[in-house]
Design a protein around this motif. Sequence first.
Motif, PDB file in Angstrom:
ATOM      1  N   LEU A 180       0.527   1.649  11.434  1.00 15.91           N
ATOM      2  CA  LEU A 180      -0.464   1.471  10.187  1.00 15.91           C
ATOM      3  C   LEU A 180       0.170   1.027   9.109  1.00 15.91           C
ATOM      4  O   LEU A 180      -0.338   0.044   8.405  1.00 15.91           O
ATOM      5  N   SER A 181       1.489   1.504   9.003  1.00 18.48           N
ATOM      6  CA  SER A 181       2.325   1.010   7.648  1.00 18.48           C
ATOM      7  C   SER A 181       2.401  -0.425   7.946  1.00 18.48           C
ATOM      8  O   SER A 181       2.726  -1.361   6.753  1.00 18.48           O
ATOM      9  N   GLY A 182       2.513  -1.058   8.951  1.00 18.64           N
ATOM     10  CA  GLY A 182       2.796  -2.556   9.289  1.00 18.64           C
ATOM     11  C   GLY A 182       1.477  -3.315   8.781  1.00 18.64           C
ATOM     12  O   GLY A 182       1.496  -4.511   8.342  1.00 18.64           O
ATOM     13  N   TYR A 183       0.453  -2.634   8.457  1.00 14.13           N
ATOM     14  CA  TYR A 183      -0.939  -3.407   7.924  1.00 14.13           C
ATOM     15  C   TYR A 183      -0.689  -3.502   6.339  1.00 14.13           C
ATOM     16  O   TYR A 183      -1.542  -4.169   5.714  1.00 14.13           O
ATOM     17  N   LEU A 184       0.509  -2.889   5.814  1.00  9.67           N
ATOM     18  CA  LEU A 184       0.611  -2.929   4.357  1.00  9.67           C
ATOM     19  C   LEU A 184       1.577  -4.004   3.920  1.00  9.67           C
ATOM     20  O   LEU A 184       1.962  -3.978   2.851  1.00  9.67           O
ATOM     21  N   LYS A 185       2.561  -4.294   4.853  1.00  6.24           N
ATOM     22  CA  LYS A 185       3.641  -5.075   4.685  1.00  6.24           C
ATOM     23  C   LYS A 185       3.656  -6.170   3.685  1.00  6.24           C
ATOM     24  O   LYS A 185       4.327  -6.428   3.044  1.00  6.24           O
ATOM     25  N   GLN A 186       2.512  -6.849   3.702  1.00  5.93           N
ATOM     26  CA  GLN A 186       2.277  -7.968   3.001  1.00  5.93           C
ATOM     27  C   GLN A 186       1.787  -7.725   1.757  1.00  5.93           C
ATOM     28  O   GLN A 186       1.463  -8.418   0.806  1.00  5.93           O
ATOM     29  N   GLU A 240       9.624  -1.474  -3.021  1.00  8.53           N
ATOM     30  CA  GLU A 240       9.818  -0.113  -3.522  1.00  8.53           C
ATOM     31  C   GLU A 240       8.639   0.787  -2.632  1.00  8.53           C
ATOM     32  O   GLU A 240       9.171   1.750  -2.349  1.00  8.53           O
ATOM     33  N   ASP A 241       7.610   0.350  -2.709  1.00  9.81           N
ATOM     34  CA  ASP A 241       6.447   1.229  -2.092  1.00  9.81           C
ATOM     35  C   ASP A 241       6.645   1.251  -0.702  1.00  9.81           C
ATOM     36  O   ASP A 241       6.696   2.202   0.061  1.00  9.81           O
ATOM     37  N   LYS A 242       7.164   0.207  -0.009  1.00  9.09           N
ATOM     38  CA  LYS A 242       7.370   0.088   1.426  1.00  9.09           C
ATOM     39  C   LYS A 242       8.516   1.283   1.761  1.00  9.09           C
ATOM     40  O   LYS A 242       8.394   1.816   2.833  1.00  9.09           O
ATOM     41  N   GLN A 243       9.591   1.106   0.881  1.00  9.05           N
ATOM     42  CA  GLN A 243      10.727   2.144   1.050  1.00  9.05           C
ATOM     43  C   GLN A 243      10.460   3.511   0.909  1.00  9.05           C
ATOM     44  O   GLN A 243      10.671   4.500   2.059  1.00  9.05           O
ATOM     45  N   GLU A 244       9.481   3.757   0.043  1.00  8.50           N
ATOM     46  CA  GLU A 244       8.781   5.015  -0.045  1.00  8.50           C
ATOM     47  C   GLU A 244       8.044   5.670   1.185  1.00  8.50           C
ATOM     48  O   GLU A 244       8.177   6.746   1.688  1.00  8.50           O
TER      49      GLU A 244
END
Length: 319
Positions: free
Chosen positions: A251-257, A262-266
Amino acid sequence: MLPPAAKPKIAISACLMGAEVRYNGGHKASRLCSQILTDYFDFVPVCPEVAIGLGIPREPIRLVGDPAQPEAVGTVDRYLNVTRPLADFGQRMAADLVDICGYIFMQKSPSCGLERVKVYRANGTTLDGGGRGIYAQAFCALHPDLPVEEDGRLNDPVLRENFLTRVFAYSAWQHLLTEGLSRRGLTDFHSRYKYLLMAHNPVQYKTLGALLGNMGRSDPQELGPHYFSELMAALKKCATRRTHTNVLQHLSGYLKQAISAEDKQEVQQVIGQYHQGIVPLVVPLTLLKHHFRQHPDPYIAQQVYLQPHPENLSLRNAI
């Protein structure tokens, strides 16, 4: 609270709802069922022993003989044999209760217990392993896909979440049937359950995908029941921290772009904390849902995994 029309129906041993129907005139009221789940489900209480004419109070019955096919007899009057009436009532209720989405049975009961019910030899000693209640056996044989659970096991947060996830999936399938099965309907249903299936049984997810992928000219009316049986069997397997973590990463992969470094790290940090058992599943899910509200994705928005049951049940706060 759900509107009454939207509440799935669950059959339940009447004593668990506080009805004084046990052999000793008492009850076994479950706070979870009688006070919490009533906001979300319409319960249908059933007491097979009273239904077949045994009184309140009454002589207790017990299982005797072969654990695979025991007999239900009186503990005092050995000539009291209610095996056939209990089995017949189980078959009758299985035919009547066609609109339920689950069943909660009273554990250890010679009529309603699902497993490890004491079975006695003729000399009064117990056999290893136990058996299944006569009524429960007859009922479940005719509803093999129905989510069933014993009240005591619902105290386990993982088993409780698993059972209620299956109840809502069963309800969703019933709703699909009322609309009429179609190839498109089956494909869309499977698409919505993708990540929930991946969390419960990744291997079965691929098998079900292949089943629908080979649909070809198959009649959806014939394929549908087979698909649903496989789906319910897959969901019966409890999801683990490892499989949940795998889905959270997907699911997090859909947010990578869409989100900042900083948010990705969190997100990765919180998923890692869940994987290590530091925080419950609700924590990474809440963070992911927050980001998807900011950056909507139509495919993710339809995923049942994000909300397989009402949020106020707080089922993912304890797993």
